[in-house]
Design a protein around this motif. Structure first.
Motif, PDB file in Angstrom:
ATOM      1  N   GLU A  20       0.838  -1.179   0.000  1.00 32.06           N
ATOM      2  CA  GLU A  20       0.000   0.000   0.000  1.00 32.06           C
ATOM      3  C   GLU A  20       0.885   1.245   0.000  1.00 32.06           C
ATOM      4  O   GLU A  20       2.075   1.177   0.318  1.00 32.06           O
ATOM      5  N   GLY A  21       0.305   2.404  -0.329  1.00 34.69           N
ATOM      6  CA  GLY A  21       1.086   3.628  -0.363  1.00 34.69           C
ATOM      7  C   GLY A  21       1.512   4.076   1.024  1.00 34.69           C
ATOM      8  O   GLY A  21       0.922   3.710   2.033  1.00 34.69           O
ATOM      9  N   TYR A  22       2.567   4.861   1.062  1.00 38.34           N
ATOM     10  CA  TYR A  22       2.981   5.482   2.316  1.00 38.34           C
ATOM     11  C   TYR A  22       3.799   6.721   1.998  1.00 38.34           C
ATOM     12  O   TYR A  22       4.061   7.030   0.836  1.00 38.34           O
ATOM     13  N   TYR A  23       4.168   7.456   3.035  1.00 38.91           N
ATOM     14  CA  TYR A  23       4.801   8.754   2.833  1.00 38.91           C
ATOM     15  C   TYR A  23       6.145   8.798   3.545  1.00 38.91           C
ATOM     16  O   TYR A  23       6.273   8.322   4.674  1.00 38.91           O
ATOM     17  N   GLN A  24       7.151   9.365   2.881  1.00 39.59           N
ATOM     18  CA  GLN A  24       8.468   9.564   3.472  1.00 39.59           C
ATOM     19  C   GLN A  24       8.751  11.062   3.595  1.00 39.59           C
ATOM     20  O   GLN A  24       8.459  11.826   2.667  1.00 39.59           O
ATOM     21  N   ASP A  25       9.329  11.457   4.722  1.00 29.09           N
ATOM     22  CA  ASP A  25       9.777  12.835   4.870  1.00 29.09           C
ATOM     23  C   ASP A  25      10.894  13.078   3.868  1.00 29.09           C
ATOM     24  O   ASP A  25      11.912  12.383   3.892  1.00 29.09           O
ATOM     25  N   TYR A 180      -3.305  15.120  -9.721  1.00 29.57           N
ATOM     26  CA  TYR A 180      -3.302  13.653  -9.611  1.00 29.57           C
ATOM     27  C   TYR A 180      -2.470  13.122  -8.439  1.00 29.57           C
ATOM     28  O   TYR A 180      -2.225  11.917  -8.359  1.00 29.57           O
ATOM     29  N   VAL A 181      -2.015  13.997  -7.540  1.00 29.47           N
ATOM     30  CA  VAL A 181      -1.061  13.561  -6.518  1.00 29.47           C
ATOM     31  C   VAL A 181      -1.680  13.430  -5.132  1.00 29.47           C
ATOM     32  O   VAL A 181      -0.954  13.279  -4.150  1.00 29.47           O
ATOM     33  N   GLY A 182      -2.987  13.470  -5.028  1.00 35.66           N
ATOM     34  CA  GLY A 182      -3.641  13.261  -3.742  1.00 35.66           C
ATOM     35  C   GLY A 182      -3.309  14.304  -2.710  1.00 35.66           C
ATOM     36  O   GLY A 182      -3.258  14.000  -1.508  1.00 35.66           O
ATOM     37  N   GLY A 183      -3.067  15.534  -3.157  1.00 33.07           N
ATOM     38  CA  GLY A 183      -2.799  16.619  -2.223  1.00 33.07           C
ATOM     39  C   GLY A 183      -1.369  16.717  -1.749  1.00 33.07           C
ATOM     40  O   GLY A 183      -1.056  17.566  -0.901  1.00 33.07           O
ATOM     41  N   ARG A 184      -0.491  15.889  -2.254  1.00 36.83           N
ATOM     42  CA  ARG A 184       0.915  15.964  -1.865  1.00 36.83           C
ATOM     43  C   ARG A 184       1.566  17.222  -2.420  1.00 36.83           C
ATOM     44  O   ARG A 184       1.199  17.681  -3.502  1.00 36.83           O
ATOM     45  N   PRO A 185       2.540  17.797  -1.706  1.00 39.50           N
ATOM     46  CA  PRO A 185       3.237  18.979  -2.221  1.00 39.50           C
ATOM     47  C   PRO A 185       3.912  18.652  -3.555  1.00 39.50           C
ATOM     48  O   PRO A 185       4.563  17.611  -3.695  1.00 39.50           O
ATOM     49  N   THR A 186       3.756  19.544  -4.512  1.00 38.86           N
ATOM     50  CA  THR A 186       4.344  19.314  -5.839  1.00 38.86           C
ATOM     51  C   THR A 186       5.663  20.076  -5.945  1.00 38.86           C
ATOM     52  O   THR A 186       5.718  21.199  -6.458  1.00 38.86           O
ATOM     53  N   SER A 187       6.710  19.460  -5.416  1.00 36.90           N
ATOM     54  CA  SER A 187       8.061  20.012  -5.486  1.00 36.90           C
ATOM     55  C   SER A 187       9.003  18.896  -5.881  1.00 36.90           C
ATOM     56  O   SER A 187       8.698  17.712  -5.698  1.00 36.90           O
ATOM     57  N   LEU A 188      10.168  19.260  -6.398  1.00 40.72           N
ATOM     58  CA  LEU A 188      11.134  18.238  -6.810  1.00 40.72           C
ATOM     59  C   LEU A 188      11.611  17.419  -5.626  1.00 40.72           C
ATOM     60  O   LEU A 188      11.766  16.203  -5.724  1.00 40.72           O
ATOM     61  N   PHE A 195       5.837  10.168  -7.163  1.00 46.44           N
ATOM     62  CA  PHE A 195       5.945   8.950  -7.972  1.00 46.44           C
ATOM     63  C   PHE A 195       5.271   7.769  -7.280  1.00 46.44           C
ATOM     64  O   PHE A 195       4.523   7.006  -7.906  1.00 46.44           O
ATOM     65  N   ASP A 196       5.520   7.615  -5.986  1.00 42.38           N
ATOM     66  CA  ASP A 196       4.960   6.463  -5.285  1.00 42.38           C
ATOM     67  C   ASP A 196       3.439   6.501  -5.301  1.00 42.38           C
ATOM     68  O   ASP A 196       2.786   5.470  -5.495  1.00 42.38           O
ATOM     69  N   TYR A 197       2.859   7.680  -5.110  1.00 44.57           N
ATOM     70  CA  TYR A 197       1.403   7.795  -5.135  1.00 44.57           C
ATOM     71  C   TYR A 197       0.862   7.415  -6.519  1.00 44.57           C
ATOM     72  O   TYR A 197      -0.090   6.629  -6.629  1.00 44.57           O
ATOM     73  N   LEU A 198       1.462   7.968  -7.570  1.00 43.45           N
ATOM     74  CA  LEU A 198       1.013   7.646  -8.921  1.00 43.45           C
ATOM     75  C   LEU A 198       1.155   6.149  -9.197  1.00 43.45           C
ATOM     76  O   LEU A 198       0.265   5.528  -9.803  1.00 43.45           O
ATOM     77  N   ASN A 199       2.257   5.574  -8.752  1.00 42.38           N
ATOM     78  CA  ASN A 199       2.509   4.162  -9.016  1.00 42.38           C
ATOM     79  C   ASN A 199       1.521   3.258  -8.289  1.00 42.38           C
ATOM     80  O   ASN A 199       0.921   2.349  -8.886  1.00 42.38           O
ATOM     81  N   ALA A 220       7.347  10.967 -13.900  1.00 49.96           N
ATOM     82  CA  ALA A 220       7.530  11.049 -12.447  1.00 49.96           C
ATOM     83  C   ALA A 220       8.641  10.114 -11.999  1.00 49.96           C
ATOM     84  O   ALA A 220       9.464  10.468 -11.141  1.00 49.96           O
ATOM     85  N   ARG A 221       8.679   8.942 -12.583  1.00 49.28           N
ATOM     86  CA  ARG A 221       9.730   7.996 -12.218  1.00 49.28           C
ATOM     87  C   ARG A 221      11.099   8.500 -12.629  1.00 49.28           C
ATOM     88  O   ARG A 221      12.088   8.346 -11.903  1.00 49.28           O
ATOM     89  N   ASP A 222      11.198   9.113 -13.787  1.00 47.66           N
ATOM     90  CA  ASP A 222      12.474   9.620 -14.255  1.00 47.66           C
ATOM     91  C   ASP A 222      13.026  10.673 -13.302  1.00 47.66           C
ATOM     92  O   ASP A 222      14.209  10.638 -12.932  1.00 47.66           O
ATOM     93  N   PHE A 223      12.164  11.615 -12.884  1.00 48.19           N
ATOM     94  CA  PHE A 223      12.604  12.629 -11.919  1.00 48.19           C
ATOM     95  C   PHE A 223      12.907  12.003 -10.553  1.00 48.19           C
ATOM     96  O   PHE A 223      13.869  12.391  -9.875  1.00 48.19           O
ATOM     97  N   ALA A 224      12.083  11.041 -10.134  1.00 43.81           N
ATOM     98  CA  ALA A 224      12.321  10.377  -8.851  1.00 43.81           C
ATOM     99  C   ALA A 224      13.628   9.593  -8.877  1.00 43.81           C
ATOM    100  O   ALA A 224      14.356   9.553  -7.875  1.00 43.81           O
TER     101      ALA A 224
END
Length: 450
Positions: A20-25, A180-188, A195-199, A220-224
């Motif tokens: 399942e998805g999760y979040y990393q600082d 499409y990122v579920g409210g996640r901050p859109t920064s590099l 990427f993880d959320y999209l995947n 997203a994967r390329d930048f990640a």
């Protein structure tokens, strides 16, 4: 090119299966717990089946000499799994993998004194000991957590001109992908979480997968990949960015040393880990230089195998690198590393041993940590004028790790203020752990190191 020789054993590192998805600082890379999915369990089970077909099949050219291929021999296999930041995902992945590697067999039986033969449940289900590595007690599989110099290195990356240039390159995509990122901050710097959320959503949410524009997941994967390669590796083998790999050195070298020791029965050493040490290790052993596709996030159920071989000419044992990037790839691919195909064991050891972070004392120093993961007890011991006290090692790998055992001794006041300074030890005596329940890039370009 050298011949294949005899396969003495193998050290295997695998990433967990689908979860399942999760979040990393994005600054410290501390993370939230998550859970493995049935797909992830199936991926790991299939990986175990593949490893069995390669290493435990007597008709395979890579059959491990002298291994018991039917019933798991606890002396011949050593299984460890990261029990840290991703909750039980890595541990449960190891469970599923083992059922493919050592499936149920009626040979798993015992005959009682009255003559009755009892076969294990489920037609011979085999329980194999797994050591769950708690990151609070053992730094070997999660060396980056609470590592202040690693965090500072990440901050320096975010402040660099290379990062600013990549951020400018990503700006248009970050704007486009924001719905499409579920409210996640859109920064590099948050690109891994994007990427993880999209995947995860693309795998498990049909509505989302249909709505996501073509190419977004690939971009997203390329930048990640660029981001994670620059965070979790360093150009210098002893660089702090390589700390995820450097803390695993003693585990790998202990496995190799045990395999070549004729008095030691070990044949398979397995380490269940996250994607981060893969990035560091590929960089440290020179595999990325010759294979740029390795500079990124490995897929679910990806596996590295360091095969330990004895040449037919009776010469020095060699190490051969195999890699399978998840269930998308059917078989291992052999990769050159350290400039060759079969690396002499002496060269392998001489390259990695000097840069290994093999005990808590060294880790506290390298990571400038005085407050957590046992480092606080080291500071207290030094303040009390205590130089060293030998305590039982935590875990069974060839390095001492200061942890909860020492904390308990301190709390009880048994020895006052104590510190354990560990040293690398090859071929340690292994004690079985308790039994029971215990994505490479699909783009053509790869991230450069800033």
């Amino acid at each position: 090119m050298s011949d294949d020789g005899k396969l003495l054993g193998v050290v295997i590192l695998t990433r967990h299966g689908d979860r399942e998805g999760y979040y990393q600082d994005p600054k410290t890379y501390t993370s939230k717990d998550t859970a493995i999915t049935p797909l992830g369990s199936q991926q790991e089970y299939q990986l175990g089946q593949y490893l069995r077909s390669r290493y435990l099949n007597s008709s395979s050219s890579s059959f491990i000499s002298g291994v018991n291929a039917s019933v798991a021999d606890d002396d011949q296999i050593k299984i460890r799994a990261d029990g840290g930041g991703e909750g039980g995902v890595i541990f449960n992945s190891a469970l599923s993998m083992l059922q493919g590697l050592f499936p149920p067999t009626r040979q798993y039986n015992t005959t009682l004194a009255n003559g009755t033969m009892v076969v294990g449940p489920l037609s011979g289900y085999q329980t194999v000991p797994i050591e769950s590595v708690d990151s609070e007690e053992n730094i070997s599989l999660e060396g980056w957590v609470d590592c202040n110099t690693f965090t500072n290195n990440t901050k320096a990356l975010y402040a660099s001109s290379a990062f600013a240039q990549k951020e400018e390159e990503a700006a248009s995509f970050l704007s486009d992908v924001s719905p499409y990122v579920g409210g996640r901050p859109t920064s590099l710097e948050n690109m891994w979480n994007i990427f993880d959320y999209l995947n995860v959503q693309s795998i498990h949410n049909a509505t989302f997968a249909a709505a996501l524009p073509d190419g977004y997941l690939v971009r997203a994967r390329d930048f990640a990949n660029w981001l994670q390669f620059n965070v979790f590796s360093s150009p210098e083998i002893d660089g702090v960015g390589n700390i995820p790999g450097r803390t695993m050195v003693s585990s790998i070298l202990d496995g190799v040393a045990s395999i070549v020791d004729s008095s030691d029965p070990l044949k398979i050493r397995y380490e269940g880990i996250s994607y981060k040490p893969f990035i560091s290790l590929f960089q440290m052993i020179g595999a990325v230089e010759a294979n740029l596709q390795l500079a990124g996030i490995v897929n679910y159920a990806a596996a590295i195998a360091f095969e330990v071989r004895s040449p037919t000419d009776g010469g020095e044992p060699t190490i051969r690198l195999q890699f399978k990037n998840g269930s998308e790839e059917a078989t291992f691919t052999e990769y050159e590393f350290m400039g060759t195909r079969d690396v002499p064991m002496s060269a392998f050891v001489q390259t990695l041993a000097p840069v290994g972070v093999n005990d808590t004392t060294a880790w506290c120093h390298v990571c400038s940590n005085t407050e957590t993961r046992g480092c606080q007890y080291l500071v207290a011991a030094q303040a009390a004028g205590v130089n060293s006290v030998k305590l039982p090692k935590i875990g069974s790998i060839g390095a001492g790790f200061l942890g909860a055992g020492l904390a308990l001794l301190l709390a009880l006041g048994v020895f006052g203020v104590l510190v354990f300074i560990g040293v690398l030890t090859v071929r340690p005596k292994r004690k079985p752990a308790a039994k029971g329940s215990v994505h490479g890039s699909d783009t053509e370009s790869q991230p450069e190191k800033y």
